[in-house]
Design a protein around this motif. Sequence first.
Motif, PDB file in Angstrom:
ATOM      1  N   ARG A  20       0.864  -1.180   0.000  1.00  0.00           N
ATOM      2  CA  ARG A  20       0.000   0.000   0.000  1.00  0.00           C
ATOM      3  C   ARG A  20       0.898   1.228   0.000  1.00  0.00           C
ATOM      4  O   ARG A  20       2.058   1.155   0.382  1.00  0.00           O
ATOM      5  N   ARG A  21       0.305   2.381  -0.414  1.00  0.00           N
ATOM      6  CA  ARG A  21       1.136   3.594  -0.485  1.00  0.00           C
ATOM      7  C   ARG A  21       1.555   4.030   0.914  1.00  0.00           C
ATOM      8  O   ARG A  21       0.906   3.709   1.912  1.00  0.00           O
ATOM      9  N   GLU A  22       2.655   4.787   0.956  1.00  0.00           N
ATOM     10  CA  GLU A  22       3.088   5.407   2.210  1.00  0.00           C
ATOM     11  C   GLU A  22       1.998   6.372   2.664  1.00  0.00           C
ATOM     12  O   GLU A  22       1.249   6.906   1.831  1.00  0.00           O
ATOM     13  N   VAL A  23       1.939   6.634   3.949  1.00  0.00           N
ATOM     14  CA  VAL A  23       0.951   7.563   4.496  1.00  0.00           C
ATOM     15  C   VAL A  23       1.296   8.991   4.036  1.00  0.00           C
ATOM     16  O   VAL A  23       2.334   9.534   4.395  1.00  0.00           O
ATOM     17  N   GLY A  24       0.415   9.578   3.217  1.00  0.00           N
ATOM     18  CA  GLY A  24       0.617  10.947   2.731  1.00  0.00           C
ATOM     19  C   GLY A  24       0.091  11.952   3.744  1.00  0.00           C
ATOM     20  O   GLY A  24      -0.489  11.568   4.769  1.00  0.00           O
ATOM     21  N   PRO A  25       0.255  13.252   3.451  1.00  0.00           N
ATOM     22  CA  PRO A  25      -0.133  14.274   4.438  1.00  0.00           C
ATOM     23  C   PRO A  25      -1.602  14.199   4.862  1.00  0.00           C
ATOM     24  O   PRO A  25      -1.936  14.536   5.988  1.00  0.00           O
ATOM     25  N   HIS A  26      -2.478  13.760   3.945  1.00  0.00           N
ATOM     26  CA  HIS A  26      -3.916  13.728   4.275  1.00  0.00           C
ATOM     27  C   HIS A  26      -4.418  12.325   4.586  1.00  0.00           C
ATOM     28  O   HIS A  26      -5.624  12.095   4.692  1.00  0.00           O
ATOM     29  N   ASP A  27      -3.494  11.375   4.700  1.00  0.00           N
ATOM     30  CA  ASP A  27      -3.886   9.964   4.853  1.00  0.00           C
ATOM     31  C   ASP A  27      -3.899   9.497   6.305  1.00  0.00           C
ATOM     32  O   ASP A  27      -3.179  10.030   7.154  1.00  0.00           O
ATOM     33  N   VAL A  28      -4.700   8.450   6.520  1.00  0.00           N
ATOM     34  CA  VAL A  28      -4.611   7.721   7.787  1.00  0.00           C
ATOM     35  C   VAL A  28      -4.266   6.266   7.458  1.00  0.00           C
ATOM     36  O   VAL A  28      -4.712   5.735   6.440  1.00  0.00           O
ATOM     37  N   LEU A  29      -3.449   5.691   8.312  1.00  0.00           N
ATOM     38  CA  LEU A  29      -3.151   4.258   8.200  1.00  0.00           C
ATOM     39  C   LEU A  29      -4.041   3.551   9.221  1.00  0.00           C
ATOM     40  O   LEU A  29      -3.990   3.865  10.415  1.00  0.00           O
ATOM     41  N   ILE A  30      -4.867   2.635   8.727  1.00  0.00           N
ATOM     42  CA  ILE A  30      -5.812   1.943   9.612  1.00  0.00           C
ATOM     43  C   ILE A  30      -5.419   0.477   9.730  1.00  0.00           C
ATOM     44  O   ILE A  30      -5.225  -0.199   8.710  1.00  0.00           O
ATOM     45  N   GLU A  31      -5.310   0.033  10.962  1.00  0.00           N
ATOM     46  CA  GLU A  31      -5.140  -1.396  11.206  1.00  0.00           C
ATOM     47  C   GLU A  31      -6.548  -1.990  11.205  1.00  0.00           C
ATOM     48  O   GLU A  31      -7.388  -1.609  12.043  1.00  0.00           O
ATOM     49  N   ILE A  32      -6.825  -2.874  10.253  1.00  0.00           N
ATOM     50  CA  ILE A  32      -8.197  -3.371  10.090  1.00  0.00           C
ATOM     51  C   ILE A  32      -8.509  -4.409  11.169  1.00  0.00           C
ATOM     52  O   ILE A  32      -7.755  -5.360  11.370  1.00  0.00           O
ATOM     53  N   LEU A  33      -9.634  -4.181  11.866  1.00  0.00           N
ATOM     54  CA  LEU A  33     -10.059  -5.126  12.912  1.00  0.00           C
ATOM     55  C   LEU A  33     -11.113  -6.083  12.356  1.00  0.00           C
ATOM     56  O   LEU A  33     -11.035  -7.287  12.570  1.00  0.00           O
ATOM     57  N   TYR A  34     -12.095  -5.535  11.633  1.00  0.00           N
ATOM     58  CA  TYR A  34     -13.176  -6.358  11.092  1.00  0.00           C
ATOM     59  C   TYR A  34     -13.528  -5.896   9.679  1.00  0.00           C
ATOM     60  O   TYR A  34     -13.456  -4.698   9.386  1.00  0.00           O
ATOM     61  N   GLY A  82     -11.604  -0.308  11.747  1.00  0.00           N
ATOM     62  CA  GLY A  82     -10.292  -0.560  12.331  1.00  0.00           C
ATOM     63  C   GLY A  82      -9.836   0.577  13.225  1.00  0.00           C
ATOM     64  O   GLY A  82     -10.615   1.478  13.565  1.00  0.00           O
ATOM     65  N   ARG A  83      -8.574   0.485  13.617  1.00  0.00           N
ATOM     66  CA  ARG A  83      -8.007   1.476  14.517  1.00  0.00           C
ATOM     67  C   ARG A  83      -6.895   2.243  13.796  1.00  0.00           C
ATOM     68  O   ARG A  83      -6.092   1.628  13.093  1.00  0.00           O
ATOM     69  N   VAL A  84      -6.905   3.552  13.955  1.00  0.00           N
ATOM     70  CA  VAL A  84      -5.901   4.382  13.295  1.00  0.00           C
ATOM     71  C   VAL A  84      -4.545   4.130  13.945  1.00  0.00           C
ATOM     72  O   VAL A  84      -4.388   4.253  15.164  1.00  0.00           O
ATOM     73  N   ALA A  85      -3.559   3.769  13.095  1.00  0.00           N
ATOM     74  CA  ALA A  85      -2.222   3.480  13.604  1.00  0.00           C
ATOM     75  C   ALA A  85      -1.292   4.670  13.397  1.00  0.00           C
ATOM     76  O   ALA A  85      -0.328   4.855  14.145  1.00  0.00           O
ATOM     77  N   GLU A  86      -1.591   5.480  12.383  1.00  0.00           N
ATOM     78  CA  GLU A  86      -0.693   6.586  12.041  1.00  0.00           C
ATOM     79  C   GLU A  86      -1.492   7.599  11.235  1.00  0.00           C
ATOM     80  O   GLU A  86      -2.377   7.216  10.470  1.00  0.00           O
ATOM     81  N   VAL A  87      -1.171   8.885  11.401  1.00  0.00           N
ATOM     82  CA  VAL A  87      -1.854   9.895  10.582  1.00  0.00           C
ATOM     83  C   VAL A  87      -0.825  10.778   9.884  1.00  0.00           C
ATOM     84  O   VAL A  87       0.277  11.008  10.410  1.00  0.00           O
ATOM     85  N   GLY A  88      -1.198  11.296   8.717  1.00  0.00           N
ATOM     86  CA  GLY A  88      -0.333  12.211   7.977  1.00  0.00           C
ATOM     87  C   GLY A  88      -0.281  13.577   8.654  1.00  0.00           C
ATOM     88  O   GLY A  88      -1.128  13.904   9.493  1.00  0.00           O
TER      89      GLY A  88
END
Length: 347
Positions: free
Chosen positions: A23-37, A67-73
């Motif tokens: 998947r792409r790197e987290v950009g300035p407007h992106d969130v990285l989500i760890e998918i739970l369900y 899911g849960r946000v792991a990282e934000v841009g």
Amino acid sequence: MLETQGYAVTDPKADFKPWRFERREVGPHDVLIEILYCGVCHSDIHQARDEWGGSMYPMVPGHEIVGRVAEVGAEVSKFKAGDLAGVGCFVDSCRECSSCQEGLEQYCEGHIAMTYNGTEADQKTPTYGGYSSHIVSDEAYTLKIAPSAKLEAVAPLLCAGITTYSPLRRFGVKAGDKVGVVGLGGLGHMAVKLAASMGAEVTVLSTSPSKEEDARRLGAHHFVVTREPQNLQVLANSFDLIIDAVSAEHDLNLYLGLLKRDGALVLVGAPEKPASVHAFSLIPKRRTLAGSMIGGIAETQEMLDYCAEHNIVSDVEVIPIQKIEEAYERTIKGDVRYRFVIDMKSL
Ligand code: NAP
Ligand code: ZN
Ligand code: ZN
């Protein structure tokens, strides 16, 4: 690039297999989500098996993602690490056309980036869905999810919930309206819960007599087995609105005949084969045959907030991802009460 673990099919006849992708790197407007369900929608089946044509492989389906946000841009303001987040059926759109401007991004007249079986905003990079460990999503296309003791039961709201909420709102369903729901599956059971919560008198029109007790528990006031024609005859001209959530070929004229003057039959189900409609099913009572596709981002958030407020979640059967093939077979047979949801811990 972010290494991601998922489950994919490589052609319409293939079984699901574990598959690694980036998947792409987290950009300035992106969130990285760890998918739970991730919920299992019948659209996943139609597309994995190329029943609508034009499927792109390898395909990682899944568009009912919580899911849960792991990282934000750096520029993200709506989310912070640790928040719950949801992704539905699309992850971007042109943002400029009249539909996008009006918050109806699902009808984007430019390029819409479907969550899977599509391409990103660049119209080149394939998109991969929620049968996976992580997703990177623009915050503008990411939904806020309220904490819930049953997060797994919230996931199906991202497609089944919004797809039925949107036409109920558009057709102005209010207390006392007579609403029919055809097909008690993932979408149908959400239509029943939502219409009942709006005060409508709800009738389930089903091919499965064994679902009667469930239908009433879900909030339906009446249950009709559609395989017996006399059961439908007595309902002629009685509904204000019917939501048709059937995934397979069936006769629309039967249901059009149940509408009052000016009533509407809204198709949300998307069978593989076209239907035939008799003009006289529509003309004499000025009836409407309509379609409706998911919902825009603002309306999806409104639906999630409405469901949180009214304690509405989906009825789910949680499965490990290794059981995805079995879940597809059971969904096709109508043997699901009423949504399979993948627990991503099993990946
Ligand atoms: P589902 O859980 O499989 O439910 C479909 C229901 O249709 C079944 O439970 C069954 O209900 C009924 N049905 C199945 N086969 C039938 C047949 N041969 N004749 C009559 N009724 C039959 O599917 P879903 O996930 O709710 O999705 C339903 C449809 O909506 C799919 O085609 C899907 O692709 C589409 N969809 C559209 C949108 C949109 O934006 N418009 C969004 C999501 C999904 P009974 O047992 O009660 O008869
Ligand atoms: Zn769906
Ligand atoms: Zn657009």
